[in-house]
Design an enzyme around this catalytic site. Sequence first.
Site, mmCIF file in Angstrom:
data_model
loop_
_atom_site.group_PDB
_atom_site.id
_atom_site.type_symbol
_atom_site.label_atom_id
_atom_site.label_comp_id
_atom_site.label_asym_id
_atom_site.label_seq_id
_atom_site.Cartn_x
_atom_site.Cartn_y
_atom_site.Cartn_z
ATOM 1 N N ARG A 45 -2.614 12.614 10.156
ATOM 2 C CA ARG A 45 -2.669 13.926 10.810
ATOM 3 C C ARG A 45 -4.065 14.205 11.353
ATOM 4 O O ARG A 45 -4.240 14.721 12.429
ATOM 5 C CB ARG A 45 -2.269 15.013 9.809
ATOM 6 N N GLU A 129 10.416 0.112 -3.592
ATOM 7 C CA GLU A 129 10.031 0.065 -5.009
ATOM 8 C C GLU A 129 9.177 1.262 -5.416
ATOM 9 O O GLU A 129 9.329 1.816 -6.512
ATOM 10 C CB GLU A 129 9.260 -1.247 -5.274
ATOM 11 N N ASP A 201 12.511 16.191 -7.871
ATOM 12 C CA ASP A 201 11.880 14.873 -7.697
ATOM 13 C C ASP A 201 12.547 13.850 -8.628
ATOM 14 O O ASP A 201 12.887 12.733 -8.203
ATOM 15 C CB ASP A 201 10.379 15.006 -8.000
ATOM 16 N N LYS A 205 14.887 10.346 -7.775
ATOM 17 C CA LYS A 205 14.660 9.013 -8.351
ATOM 18 C C LYS A 205 15.879 8.546 -9.150
ATOM 19 O O LYS A 205 16.256 7.367 -9.097
ATOM 20 C CB LYS A 205 13.407 9.052 -9.242
ATOM 21 N N GLY A 302 -0.031 8.388 -8.533
ATOM 22 C CA GLY A 302 -1.445 8.068 -8.323
ATOM 23 C C GLY A 302 -1.612 7.026 -7.229
ATOM 24 O O GLY A 302 -0.677 6.285 -6.912
#
Length: 436
Positions: A45, A129, A201, A205, A302
């Site tokens: 961006r 993955e 979230d 998953k 992370g």
Amino acid sequence: MKPVKVGLLGLGTVGGGTLKVLSRNAQEISRRAGCDIEVVIAAARDINKPRICDVEGIALTTNPQDVVEHPDVKVVVELIGGEDLARDLVMKAIANGKHVVTANKALIAKHGNEIFAEAQKNGVMVAFEAAVAGGIPIIKAIREGLAGNHVEWLAGIINGTGNFILTEMRDKGRDFADVLAEAQSLGYAEADPTFDVEGIDAAHKLTILASIAFGIPLQFEKVFTEGISNITQEDMSYAEQLGYRIKHLGLARKTAQGVELRVHPTLIPERRLIANVDGVMNAVLVNGDAVGPTLYYGAGAGAEPTASAVVADIVDVVRTLTSDPENRVPHLAFQANSLSDIPILPMGKVETAYYLRMQAEDKPGVLADVTRILGELGISIEALVQKEPSGDAQMATVIMLTHRVLEENMNEAIQKIEALSTITGNVMRIRMEHLS
Ligand code: HSE
């Protein structure tokens, strides 16, 4: 072989981490992939923003179309997150004959069926993955390592932010909002943190894990989802006194009636390894008929842990460029024409055990009324604790653990208990799994 050219969509936390890992481990990665991997273009961006990584030699653009249309790019790595733009860019990249690597769980959970069909039509790979449990290679483990098994169930702590919040609340007595703010500042939380806290979230998953485990199409809209915002210090402490920990689990189980897909706070016996997964760490427990229980543990979020999975996918894609493309591992582990249409069970038909907490008048007969309601609905009590009222209070806290029962029976029981004049307020219910 000439280097394979890669284009990046997004240069945020994971994009920066991916460039760092690709550059730091370039030699080893090249030995594994069979050729060098070169990032030639990246869309961001703000291209002038200071970066954690070296972008020298990479063409920077604010227009993501430049990446998906770049004539030399063979692999597009999508790390912008979100749904609509990411979907359009990924579909365009596929139509342009490019392989795709993505860390975007919402994209795969909600649009994966369509994306994989398009990828198959165009003979390209879509690897994801990094979309589940960050750096833990759980997709590969289930899709390939456990390919000989009938997977019976899986249960995972698959949202680092939520696990961090529950751990800090339990260990340090910290306040919910305060811990959430820290997770945001550490870069773990989603752009919209309600996705973490309300279980969305984790549901993204879980959708992906269940498809790969059971060979069913992705069905995000059928996941039962309950967040952690109602969990109190009090519940954590009562659970602990009874030998349990409260974790926010994603659970998928195949039963004779159908598939259970659910995300909710769960009491787990504290002696289970997964009950001791703390902080932002993730873990997935998979039970296969041949192998038994297997546990996968690691950093679920992370920059570099997620980059670890992104780079592994890039390596996988590059490896196939030199091998027989007909022998690729199917996207959802099972061949696309043999996915099963086994139904996803509504929550009422799910069987689980429960922790119940209620405020009851401290007088004869009150507990008898509660246990009569439970008994009439076939609900058997495993443990019962009554805490003495403190000070002048007339109300006692009653905590019960039940054996397994259909959720629809428990709903009826809770409704009847709450209607008793001797019970004040709502009954707190947390589901409980022994995971054995
Ligand atoms: N917000 C997610 C988490 C990031 O906390 O686990 C990784 O998907």
